[in-house]
Write a protein that holds these residues in place. Structure first.
Motif, mmCIF file in Angstrom:
data_model
loop_
_atom_site.group_PDB
_atom_site.id
_atom_site.type_symbol
_atom_site.label_atom_id
_atom_site.label_comp_id
_atom_site.label_asym_id
_atom_site.label_seq_id
_atom_site.Cartn_x
_atom_site.Cartn_y
_atom_site.Cartn_z
ATOM 1 N N VAL A 143 0.857 -1.186 0.000
ATOM 2 C CA VAL A 143 0.000 0.000 0.000
ATOM 3 C C VAL A 143 0.893 1.236 0.000
ATOM 4 C CG1 VAL A 143 -1.888 1.222 1.126
ATOM 5 C CG2 VAL A 143 -1.715 -1.263 1.345
ATOM 6 N N LEU B 140 -0.931 -3.999 3.523
ATOM 7 C CA LEU B 140 -2.328 -4.151 3.909
ATOM 8 C C LEU B 140 -2.403 -5.121 5.086
ATOM 9 C CD1 LEU B 140 -5.283 -3.446 3.152
ATOM 10 C CD2 LEU B 140 -5.302 -5.551 1.791
ATOM 11 N N GLY C 129 -4.070 -0.099 6.077
ATOM 12 C CA GLY C 129 -2.666 -0.385 5.831
ATOM 13 C C GLY C 129 -1.831 0.102 6.996
ATOM 14 N N LEU D 28 -3.431 0.825 -3.572
ATOM 15 C CA LEU D 28 -3.277 -0.578 -3.176
ATOM 16 C C LEU D 28 -2.843 -1.366 -4.406
ATOM 17 C CD1 LEU D 28 -3.601 -3.002 -1.255
ATOM 18 C CD2 LEU D 28 -6.023 -3.051 -1.890
#
Length: 372
Positions: free
Chosen positions: A231, A247, A265, A284
């Protein structure tokens, strides 16, 4: 003779009309249209989901006092970073120190009585064996010794409790974090477990919460099963690039009101660029798509029948090519169908083009100063 004149006159009119028609067409369609063009590229591109995220403290603790009393000392300044176990507040300990001494005195007294009762019980046991005293008298002495022994345990518990209460006078940080505003200043009298004194936020590491459409959940779960997903979080107006994390959380339910799923995250945040309450751009990354066909998004036009591009052929004429766009990333469109690597597409000047028009390439979006 007159018929021949009429025929000649008609042929002249037809030729004049054809010349005028040819002249009109020359004015409507330019012979050469100047355009900007770029070459279709093929390379690996990331498969990403973008969202707006909100930075949250990794852990938040609200400090309250477990005992009543006057705040006699504050051991930190507002906004200071503190380590776990660092002193924060001292509540006036004198009343509880006195209570501890009283409990210890009660314990010493009752221990002495209990020891004496044990001696008496042994003495009466010997007399009972010689039948020198009544059984009832012996039972009373033994019961008294047992009761005093139990009272000693009560006093020991009271001493332990007094020590605990005295320890509550010295408030320490339960975690590494950054202190906020001091809500109660030195000299104020507070109640037990009532007044909030301070809030500490742990910002190293730190969390970023963001929501994505529920349609993305199957893909996220699919790629998360293969390993940790990366992330990125980009603070606004920050030119130093994105913070990178992983994440760590998928909520256990979809929000029915918005049709989204909450994700979080975790970021190391060693540079303290992310701050609780801050809004950030979140990316992401799910996977990498190899050999993707890429064109500048300016090349893709939209009509009632779908999306298309103008492709420049080797003879510098253009043709219309219908394309299927998968997604757009940073002004680059990923094409699933309709183009191949090496094709040249028009990126500016499409309004003047029709199929078959001849073009002059003035440059590209990446290098507009160069012609072709």
């Amino acid at each position: 003779m007159q018929g021949k004149k009429i025929s000649v006159l008609l042929i002249g009119v037809i030729l004049l009309m054809a010349a005028c028609s040819s002249g009109d067409k020359g004015q409507a369609v330019p012979k050469v249209v100047p355009v900007m063009a770029d070459t279709v590229m093929q390379r690996a591109v990331p498969v990403e989901i973008r969202a707006i995220g909100n930075v949250q403290a990794y852990s938040t603790v609200t400090i309250k006092s477990m005992v009543a009393g006057e705040i006699s000392q504050v051991h930190f300044t507002e906004g200071q970073e503190v380590r776990r176990g660092a002193p924060l507040f001292t509540i006036d300990p004198r009343p509880l120190e006195a209570a501890l001494k009283q409990a210890q005195a009660n314990l010493a007294r009752d221990q002495a009585l209990a020891n004496n009762a044990k001696v008496d019980a042994k003495r009466y046991e010997a007399l009972m064996a010689k039948q020198a005293i009544a059984r009832q008298q012996y039972d009373q002495v033994r019961t008294n010794a047992t009761a005093l022994e139990a009272l000693v345990h009560v006093d020991e518990a009271a001493v332990d409790n007094a020590k605990i209460q005295l320890g509550y006078c010295f408030i320490h940080s339960p975690l590494d974090g950054r202190t906020g505003n001091i809500l109660v200043k030195r000299g104020n009298v507070i109640k037990a477990n009532d007044t909030e004194l301070l809030t500490i936020n742990q910002i190293i590491p730190i969390s970023v919460a963001f929501a994505v459409p529920e349609q993305s959940l199957p893909e996220i779960k699919k790629y998360m099963a293969r390993g940790m997903l990366k992330v990125e979080a980009l603070p606004p107006n920050d030119t130093r690039g994105a913070e990178r994390g992983v994440l760590t959380f998928i909520d256990n339910a979809i929000d029915k009101a918005t049709g989204t799923i909450l994700l979080k995250g975790t970021f190391a945040n060693k540079g303290r660029r992310l701050w609780p309450g801050q809004f950030v751009d979140v990316v992401l990354r799910l996977t990498t798509q190899p050999d993707a066909i890429i064109v500048p998004s300016q090349a893709v036009q939209t009509s009632q029948s779908g999306q298309y591009v103008f492709v420049i052929k080797p003879d510098l004429t253009v043709e219309v090519r219908t394309v299927l766009v998968n997604r757009t990333i940073n002004n680059q469109s990923i094409i699933d169908k309709g183009l191949k690597a090496g094709d040249r597409v028009v990126t500016d000047g499409q309004l003047q083009l029709v199929p078959g028009a001849k073009v002059e390439i003035k440059g590209s979006l990446s290098t507009p100063e160069k012609g072709s």
